[in-house]
Design a protein around this motif. Structure first.
Motif, PDB file in Angstrom:
ATOM      1  N   GLU A   1       0.823  -1.215   0.000  1.00  0.00           N
ATOM      2  CA  GLU A   1       0.000   0.000   0.000  1.00  0.00           C
ATOM      3  C   GLU A   1       0.851   1.257   0.000  1.00  0.00           C
ATOM      4  N   GLU A   2       1.992   1.176   0.688  1.00  0.00           N
ATOM      5  CA  GLU A   2       2.858   2.356   0.737  1.00  0.00           C
ATOM      6  C   GLU A   2       3.369   2.733  -0.647  1.00  0.00           C
ATOM      7  N   SER A   3       3.676   1.743  -1.474  1.00  0.00           N
ATOM      8  CA  SER A   3       4.196   2.132  -2.799  1.00  0.00           C
ATOM      9  C   SER A   3       3.094   2.795  -3.602  1.00  0.00           C
ATOM     10  N   PHE A   4       1.870   2.342  -3.396  1.00  0.00           N
ATOM     11  CA  PHE A   4       0.752   3.009  -4.049  1.00  0.00           C
ATOM     12  C   PHE A   4       0.658   4.467  -3.584  1.00  0.00           C
ATOM     13  N   HIS A   5       0.783   4.660  -2.279  1.00  0.00           N
ATOM     14  CA  HIS A   5       0.733   6.020  -1.728  1.00  0.00           C
ATOM     15  C   HIS A   5       1.865   6.874  -2.268  1.00  0.00           C
ATOM     16  N   GLN A   6       3.028   6.221  -2.399  1.00  0.00           N
ATOM     17  CA  GLN A   6       4.179   6.990  -2.849  1.00  0.00           C
ATOM     18  C   GLN A   6       3.972   7.468  -4.280  1.00  0.00           C
TER      19      GLN A   6
END
Lengths: 259, 318, 259, 318
Positions: free
Chosen positions: D160-165
């Motif tokens: 999910e963090e890479s999506f947010h990034q």
């Protein structure tokens, strides 16, 4: 519309200096105005509104002068309402919220003592208009200082509840006092050119004046290692955005109209 | 006191009023006179205090510095009016705390007009123009009412109110002469405030109580309907100058009467608001109660400090 | 920029109808969004944010459709952010503040039950797009209704403190429920032309559904003579202005930009 | 347990880790392993929860519906991360209440980066791009850390963090390609978030404690300085694409090292914020404490209701 330094050309530095001064009164006045109608007594309500009125009166003198100096045609209201958050130069102290009446008083008290010393020196500005504004304002601010100091005294030496509340407010706001004495670029330039106040020199006297009231109020003088700063460079707290979204609402929603 | 003595005092009291002399707090007065005055004067004071709220709602959002300063000063004046009306009421032997308690418990009333929301900046203009305008018409006669402290307070109040009224009208004028959006805003405010302003004069004469007694005591000099008519006759030409329309299709000049005829007032709405069910009754009262309760520790501190200070003085003197 | 009915020409009534529907979700979603990060438990925080997400999703469908119908070129964001307060058509209920969690739940509960019955009917709209949005949304709203009803139950039949709080919230918000069933002009027209819901007809079923939950929650069903209305005609409470000044801040301050 | 038995368990435990097998909650583990994991995992969970606040600050003011929805979803994801990180920590025998208590009392830490204010919309982009970018670099290695529940939680978090990034970077891209005012806003955000992002990797290696032990347990696979370098090397080209300047006059490509050289980090500021004196430390903690305390009656009600319901069930069954 957004006013930037390059719109001001040659008077840019002086205008920046005026904004650095006036934004404090603007934002503190805005906070004080929030209290109107909600004060702990009618008498206090009236006195606080009076302070707001004085501050906005000063703001108008400063901004009218700054608007005159600007090459690009602008008005006091453009300066008050149409800058972005990053363009306001007030110290963090004055934008802090009215958490309760102790914070209202502590904020006013910590600013008034600075404000008084500042205006006292600004009277000697080689800029006749700034000097005149200072002369007129210092009478008002001397009253503000007495009002807020008297209330620090009442709350500090009042009940155990009020003592705790005002001490907490003083402690919480203390980290914002250092910024008052740290010049931004415009302030440095202003000292150089003789129209501004060397604020760093006011700190010792400020410390003494404030401590005297705190001690008389049976309060402790906070000891801090770390201070907050940023407002003078336009880096404000998260409270500022909400304050501005209300303050600017009409001018932003109905651009270019007369009221 | 014997019945005769009382009769005698009453006669003196009534003669005084008839001669247009003032009744002062130290003077003898009938209990009903005292009670009626406490009720009306405190209601008036409460109205000033609650009246700060709808306008105070626009202090943080006033559209220019000039208007912000004027609005702050106006709301401050209202606090001032409240202050001297409370003081005048206190001369009748009731404390400020008791008066607040009556307001906060809902026992005392305040003017219903303040239970409407201020939803655009034009409302600030409309309140000054219409609400203060109506208030002045209600209040001017009180400058020569029989109870001295009330009369003197009203002289000061009325002077400031006319200033506020002119200021409100000037806001409307600026909007009416502004952009189409501004003019629409002004018209909208007039639409919303017109009828509630007419209601400020109270129920029609046939529904109104107390009138006769109040006339005698000079608490009233004209009937509700007369005052309402005066307000309409005065305001319609002002609206015409603004180029705004009064939201009343029945409104028209009656040559014969020498007055404007007007349409029926929605008395259901009037009573709904009076009974506490207007758009903002709950919030207005809650705001006052909150301010009072949140201020308690502050008032306690001031009291405690004053006592300590007095004690120290005594000690020093001793 | 300000969008008015005359900008919409022939589709004006339908667009007004869509705004009347969608503004409820917009403003309720905005209020729910305020709670994000401040919920009483993480699980509730997540669930409430979910409701906000659903509501904004619906808003986007409605506004995109309305923007298509408008003759004057406009976008979903113009409709969401660039109207004046008097042009928002949401009911007063949804703009009421999140005084505490009981108010959050009571507001949601009183709206959800209406929303569910409304969407159930809107599925039969002769307008295929509105019917499709309704079909998609009703699944979400059926979950919202369960969530808020469950919480009314927990708070009503929980502790004496929670019972008192939720009862007060229900009582305070009850006067805003009548407006849900009073059509404005656009709603009347919509019924006439077959794309809208005859909301007056939903009131009885609403009353029964809401009362059933209240009774199961050991709460009292408020009895009121007087109701508040105005939102559907654009006459809002004093809370609305502050909500909008934040919500519109960016679009007003930086007009015409893409984000 | 005898010393020998413990030695034996330790040997099994270490062998497992060496074979890259997961340690599960039911497995024996050294007390220090448990404590270190509770500290790091809860700190990580707290960071997610406190991290909701700076971004949450822009939910009501997001500039478009699309961005508002994305921001809500992002902050919600963070709550979700907090939730499963707390759950994973609870498997080590500590309750959620204890963990909250540690956060609220200031005993437990959270990532210092969240003590900076979000003062423009561009900060939301900068946080996604830089802060989530730095977090991912810190966190990817944790997907194969030795403690099973932590590793599994991190797999989900990192995804999910890479999506947010990417989402954050896209906000920056939109601003950088927007009006001059928007580009200035983006540059300003980069100026303010760059250095605090570099500080997210912790003190320089020579000042860092725990590293050796953490390496062994696969809580760490690279040193702070290595990770920081990786972040800089990855981020500088991204800034170039945006047409924004990294606010570091000493930044330049070092052909020999195959890395960017960069200027000195203000460690005084780092320690000031760590010690609780950053711009928002006080407010962030107060906000969490307030949410928790104001939610108490709600949690109590839910508990009471659940108990009543269970009782009723028992009664019905009986």
């Amino acid at each position: 519309m957004s006013l930037k330094k390059h719109d001001f050309r040659e008077n840019g530095d002086k205008i920046d200096y005026i904004l650095t001064i006036a934004d404090n009164s603007l934002i503190l006045g805005q906070r004080m105005g929030e209290l109107t109608g909600h004060g702990p007594t009618l008498e206090v309500d009236i006195a606080c509104t009076n302070i707001a009125l004085d501050l906005f009166g000063q703001v108008r003198s400063y901004f009218q002068y700054a608007a005159q100096l600007a090459e690009k045609s602008c008005t006091e209201d453009d300066l008050a309402f149409l800058r972005t958050e990053r363009e306001y130069k007030n110290v963090l102290l004055v934008e802090q919220p009215n958490t309760n009446f102790a914070y209202v008083i502590a904020k006013q008290f910590l600013f008034d003592h600075y404000h008084f010393l500042f205006l006292n020196e600004l009277q000697n500005s080689n800029d006749a208009t700034l000097s005149a504004i200072a002369k007129k304002s210092i009478k008002e601010v001397s009253y503000h200082k007495r009002f807020s100091s008297d209330w620090v005294l009442r709350l500090g030496d009042g009940t155990s509840v009020s003592k705790e509340k005002i001490q907490k407010a003083i402690n919480d706001l203390w980290p914002f006092t250092q910024e008052l004495f740290e010049p931004n670029e415009a302030e440095e330039k202003a000292v150089e050119l003789g129209y501004g106040v060397d604020i760093a020199k006011l700190q010792e006297e400020y410390k003494q004046a404030v401590e005297k009231v705190l001690i008389e109020s049976t309060l402790e003088v906070p000891v801090f290692e770390f201070y907050q700063r940023g407002g003078k460079k336009g880096v404000h707290s998260e409270h500022m955005g909400y304050l501005l979204s209300d303050m600017q609402y009409m001018q932003r929603t109905y651009p270019g109209m007369k009221w | 006191m014997s019945e005769k003595e009382i009769k005698n005092l009453e006669a003196i009291f009534e003669a005084k009023i008839a001669r247009d002399e003032k009744i002062e707090p130290k003077d003898w007065m009938p209990e009903k006179y005292r009670k009626t005055h406490i009720r009306q004067m405190s209601q008036h004071a409460h109205s000033e205090i609650v009246g700060m709220l709808p306008e105070g709602n626009w202090i943080t959002r006033a559209p220019s510095l000039r208007r912000k300063v004027a609005l702050l000063a106006k709301v401050q004046d209202e606090a001032g009016h409240g202050l001297y009306l409370y003081s005048a009421t206190e001369t009748l032997g009731i404390s400020r705390e008791e008066l607040y308690e009556q307001l906060h418990s809902g026992k005392a009333k305040y003017s219903s007009i303040f239970n409407y929301p201020t939803i655009t900046w034009a409302d600030i203009g409309a309140i000054g123009w219409l609400v203060d305008g109506a208030a002045i018409i209600n209040q001017v006669p009180l400058c020569s009412t029989s109870f001295g402290p009330y009369a003197r307070a009203m002289v000061r109040v009325c002077k400031e109110e006319s200033f506020h009224q002119r200021q409100g009208y000037e806001i409307m004028l600026t909007l009416a002469n502004g952009t189409p959006e501004q003019k629409e805003m002004a018209q909208d405010a007039l639409n919303r405030w017109w009828w509630p302003s007419l209601m400020m004069f109270g129920p029609t004469d046939d529904m109104s109580t107390h009138t006769e007694q109040s006339m005698k005591w000079k608490l009233k000099r004209k009937t509700n309907d007369e005052l309402r008519q005066q307000f309409i006759d005065q305001t319609v030409p002002q609206a015409n100058i603004l180029g705004l329309s009064i939201p009343d299709p029945d409104l028209k000049w009656n040559e014969e009467r020498g007055h404007y005829d007007f349409g029926p007032i929605n008395w259901d709405e009037f009573w709904q608001v009076v009974k506490g069910h207007g758009p903002c009754n709950k919030e207005r009262l809650q705001t006052r109660v909150d301010a009072w309760e949140e201020g308690e520790w502050v008032r306690d501190a001031a009291m405690a400090y004053a006592e300590k200070k007095a004690e120290r003085k005594v000690k020093q003197a001793g």
